[in-house]
Write an enzyme that holds these catalytic residues in place. Structure first.
Site, PDB file in Angstrom:
ATOM      1  CE  LYS A 120     -13.630   6.347   1.102  1.00  0.00           C
ATOM      2  NZ  LYS A 120     -12.613   6.340   2.153  1.00  0.00           N
ATOM      3  CG  HIS A 127      -1.970  -1.020   1.215  1.00  0.00           C
ATOM      4  ND1 HIS A 127      -3.231  -0.828   0.700  1.00  0.00           N
ATOM      5  CD2 HIS A 127      -1.934  -2.295   1.650  1.00  0.00           C
ATOM      6  CE1 HIS A 127      -3.931  -1.945   0.839  1.00  0.00           C
ATOM      7  NE2 HIS A 127      -3.165  -2.848   1.408  1.00  0.00           N
ATOM      8  CB  THR A 132      -9.945   4.976  -0.993  1.00  0.00           C
ATOM      9  OG1 THR A 132      -9.439   5.309   0.307  1.00  0.00           O
ATOM     10  CG2 THR A 132      -9.301   3.693  -1.481  1.00  0.00           C
ATOM     11  CE  LYS A 155      -5.903  13.867   0.122  1.00  0.00           C
ATOM     12  NZ  LYS A 155      -6.168  12.589  -0.517  1.00  0.00           N
ATOM     13  NE  ARG A 156      -2.602   7.681   6.161  1.00  0.00           N
ATOM     14  CZ  ARG A 156      -1.380   7.547   5.655  1.00  0.00           C
ATOM     15  NH1 ARG A 156      -0.325   7.809   6.398  1.00  0.00           N
ATOM     16  NH2 ARG A 156      -1.193   7.135   4.422  1.00  0.00           N
ATOM     17  CE  LYS A 202      -1.985  10.681   3.009  1.00  0.00           C
ATOM     18  NZ  LYS A 202      -2.809   9.906   2.056  1.00  0.00           N
TER      19      LYS A 202
END
Ligand code: 26W
Length: 786
Positions: free
Chosen positions: A626, A327, A622, A514-515, A520
């Protein structure tokens, strides 16, 4: 009225609490409805067909709040509302029930989506994990800083689960033996035909109380065994970095891996005795990242020591049984353990890792691979045990989670293994369950869809394509806009309730959830907001459509920089939200305690989905799916599943910007962020806000350190190693382009619709079928959901 359900609820209330439906409080009703519904689900489910079964071993299952999704899948939502309403209660009372947050992020949520999809499509998939006493911490902001609090998810009990004491097993460590007690949670497929099981292990002492010590008046010794045992399943590790509590983390991994393998072997031997020739025909074990990889030597050990199989025979069975999913390509998350530490915690397992390593080196020699070349494969190298290598060697399948990610595994992260075993590698692009993320989270859009094409989309998301011709009419586009506005208002109300902040539903909703992680690039988003803010103040940016910039994220408690970024964004919010020049145009909100429930409010309300990771760093994502399913456009880089989203919806319906993987590969060695900073006054201005007194980090030095990470680097990385300054201007331009395009609300809504209509690929129903058919060799029991 559903009499079966009503009388079930009444009975539980009477037995457990001595109350009636009328006189019960929310907690009692929650417990009784859950227990009654769980019992009915077991009772009404179809008998399991005999045959192969897959087991999903995962350190995380981020299931969220269960009551609504389970009642929905059982078809009991309106029955329950009716029963409650007749007695002066409401289903919405359960919104105060906490999430089951037994996961950090995408990896754990993916596991939960897979379980839902498998049960919905009659695929025999069981989940195995840890029943953490405390899940992911709760987040609050104090003066803009993240503060963590314990997550007591069982405060309202755990009525969906059943303790299966009789199935407890012992797990042995070098210096300790504990009891693993399973709690079974029903995984109810849509339509209620299939009920699978999520089995979570809780660690307990064999002897919770030592009478001998107690009698000798050593009170603390009397309970110390219990404390040491319970510690193992006490908390979920929120760390991306692996340098904290290492021994305990190894214990956790072995604890649930060993218990699960013992459970599977017990079930197998119950019908096949000690003839293991059919084991891999009947069980497939999927390893969710490296956390459960120690299950491999554990199976080999059990077969060799408890059933007298030869090592080679046990090895072959293991290889045919296990499959591994990767992952991440972040080096820090590819688990490595100090051999010296590992051997003290798990001496009996270390021995088997050495044997496996020896087998590997023999194999490599046979293929003419020696010396330095062979070293890059070694399971134990420079005193470190490499869990990903162990997984690749002793499995029959290795998969990435998006096309681009699998290519990176093959050509970069695991390229030497790909050269050795090209046939093992395959891609399984992630997905999300349409039940939770569309049918339940977005009632307005889902009833619209059902009105137009029927409800078949709930178990076959590709059906959304049928809306293509229907939704192009202007009147239909207007309905979509109304639905979006409705969802925005719903989010505004929720944010007001949770944060005490008022937002206007006439704003563009631009959301990054998100985290919190440097790759990111929430920091790039923050800089871009400042760029727009200064542009509006200077008059260089005109006709800006009012936008709410919304963030939700938790930072790992020990991740200093991530916490600095949270503080920085909260400071930006304070400045912008109180500036009368921009108040009507911009709002910045960092919602607190972002979790699954919050995501269910946020995703349906978004116009713009922020997916801005450095190309090559986000395995899949993911959250991006969504948003797409709920009709938002993606503002993103060509990274992870964004690539496939743009492919499915059309690049013209999304806002793609920035360096690609190849670009970054080409410039990596010569990249000089200082030059960009010095030569572009706009970039300099926003970066300098970190240190020029615009904002305060209350003397912590956090902001200074953030700036240094971009311009100076650190002992462990080069300056701006996620290329924020490289992509910042293209990002701002794409963002402003999206903002301009929104002026034509109809044209923009068409783009949004193109996204949700073409989101069929991203159903986890598709993903889980591919796992079942291409990796596990399973066929689904029923092909249709119902
Ligand atoms: C050290 C242990 C550890 C390391 C990393 C535990 C947990 C993590 C992350 C929280 C792992 C994670 O969530 N990865 C995400 O997995 C998703 C499902 O495949 C992907 O969509 C995301 O891109 C990936 O970041």
């Amino acid at each position: 009225m559903n009499e079966q359900l009503r009388s079930g609820i009444e009975q539980v209330l009477l037995f457990d609490f001595g109350r009636t439906i009328k006189s019960a409080d929310t907690r009692m009703l929650y417990s009784a409805i859950s227990k009654a519904a769980a019992a009915l689900s077991y009772k009404n489910a179809e008998e399991k067909p005999a045959g192969k079964k897959a087991c999903y071993l995962s350190a995380e299952f981020l299931v969220g709040r269960l009551i609504y999704s389970n009642l929905f899948n059982l078809g009991f939502l309106s029955d329950t509302e009716e029963i409650l309403a007749a007695n002066g209660h409401s289903l919405s009372d359960f919104e105060e029930i906490e999430d089951d947050a037994l996961g950090n992020g995408g990896l754990g949520r993916l596991a939960a989506c897979f379980l839902d999809s498998a049960a919905t499509h009659g695929i025999a998939l069981g989940g195995y994990g840890i029943r953490y006493k405390y899940g992911l911490f709760k987040q609050k902001f104090e003066n803009g800083f993240q503060k963590e609090y314990a997550d007591d998810w069982q405060a309202f009990g755990d009525p969906w689960s059943v303790r299966r004491e009789e199935l407890s097993v012992k797990v042995r460590f070098g210096d300790q033996t504990v009891l693993a007690v399973p709690y079974d949670m029903p995984i109810i497929g849509y339509g209620g035909k299939t009920v699978n099981t999520l089995r979570l292990w809780q660690s307990e002492a064999e002897n919770s109380f030592d009478f001998d010590s107690f009698n000798k008046n050593k009170r603390s010794d009397a309970v110390s065994e219990r404390i040491r045992a319970e510690e193992i399943s006490a908390t979920l590790y929120p760390n991306d970095e692996t340098d904290y509590g290492k021994a305990l983390r190894i214990k956790q991994e072995y604890f649930f891996s060993s218990a699960s393998i013992q459970d599977i072997v017990r079930e197998y031997t119950a019908t096949h005795g000690s003839d293991f020739s059919r084991f891999s025909d009947l069980y497939a074990v999927q390893l969710n990242d490296t956390h459960p990889v120690v299950a491999i030597p554990e199976l080999i050990r059990i077969l060799a020591e408890d059933y007298d199989l030869g090592f080679d025979e046990a090895f072959e069975i293991a290889r045919k049984t296990f499959a591994y999913t990767n992952h991440t390509v972040m080096a820090e998350a590819l688990e490595k353990w100090y051999a010296g530490l590992f051997v003290t915690v798990l001496p009996q397992i270390y021995k088997y890792i050495i044997l496996i390593d020896y087998k590997l080196s023999t194999y490599l020699r046979g293929r003419g691979i020696r010396g330095k070349e062979a070293k890059q494969y070694a399971l134990i190298s420079e005193n470190m045990i490499h869990m990903a290598r162990l997984a690749v060697f002793v499995s029959h399948s290795v998969n990435g989670v998006a096309e681009i990610h699998t290519e990176i595994l093959k050509n970069d992260a695991l390229k030497e293994w790909y050269a050795l075993y090209p046939d093992k590698f395959n891609n399984k692009t992630n997905g999300i369950t349409p039940r939770r993320w569309l049918a339940l989270a977005n009632p307005a859009l889902s009833s619209y869809i059902t009105e137009k094409i029927g409800d078949g989309w709930i178990t076959d998301l590709e059906k959304l394509k049928q809306l293509e011709g229907i939704i192009s009419a202007p009147s239909e586009i207007n309905r979509f806009i109304e639905i979006k506005n409705h969802n925005k208002q719903r989010l505004c109300d929720y944010i007001e309730k949770m944060e005490g902040i008022k937002l206007g539903s006439n704003f563009i909703f631009d959301i990054q959830i998100k985290r919190l992680h440097e790759y990111k690039r929430q920091l790039m988003n923050a800089f871009s907001i400042l760029y727009i803010y200064f542009g509006i103040k200077d008059g260089t940016i005109k006709n800006f459509n009012p936008t709410a910039f919304i963030f939700g994220a938790k930072a790992a408690p020990g991740y200093y920089r991530a916490k600095g970024i949270i503080k920085f964004i909260n400071e930006i919010g304070n400045l912008i939200n109180s500036d009368k020049d921009t108040k009507e145009l911009m709002k910045v909100v960092f919602v607190s305690n972002y979790n699954v429930t919050y995501a269910e409010y946020l995703t349906p309300a978004a116009d713009i989905s922020e997916q801005i990771s450095t190309a090559g760093t986000e395995a899949s994502g993911t959250g991006n799916m969504k948003f797409m399913v709920n009709g938002a456009v993606t503002l993103g880089t060509l990274d992870g599943a964004n690539v496939e989203i743009a492919e499915q919806a059309g690049e013209e319906n999304n806002y793609i910007f920035g360096a690609r993987v190849e670009d970054i590969g080409r410039i990596a060695d010569s990249y000089n962020p200082v030059e960009i900073y010095e030569n572009n006054p706009l970039i300099k201005r926003v970066v300098d806000t970190l240190t020029d007194g615009t904002f305060s980090d209350e003397g912590t030095g956090m902001f200074e350190e953030l700036k240094a990470s971009l311009l100076k680097g650190a002992s462990w990385h080069k300056p701006d190693n996620y290329y924020i300054l490289l992509d910042l201007i293209p990002y701002c331009e794409a963002r402003l382009r999206a903002n301009r395009d929104y002026s034509d609300r109809t044209a923009f809504a068409r783009k949004c619709c193109a996204n949700f209509i073409n989101s069929g690929k991203f159903s986890s129903d598709r993903t889980i079928r591919q796992y079942a058919e291409e990796i596990w060799g399973l066929t689904s029991g029923t092909d249709e959901g119902n």
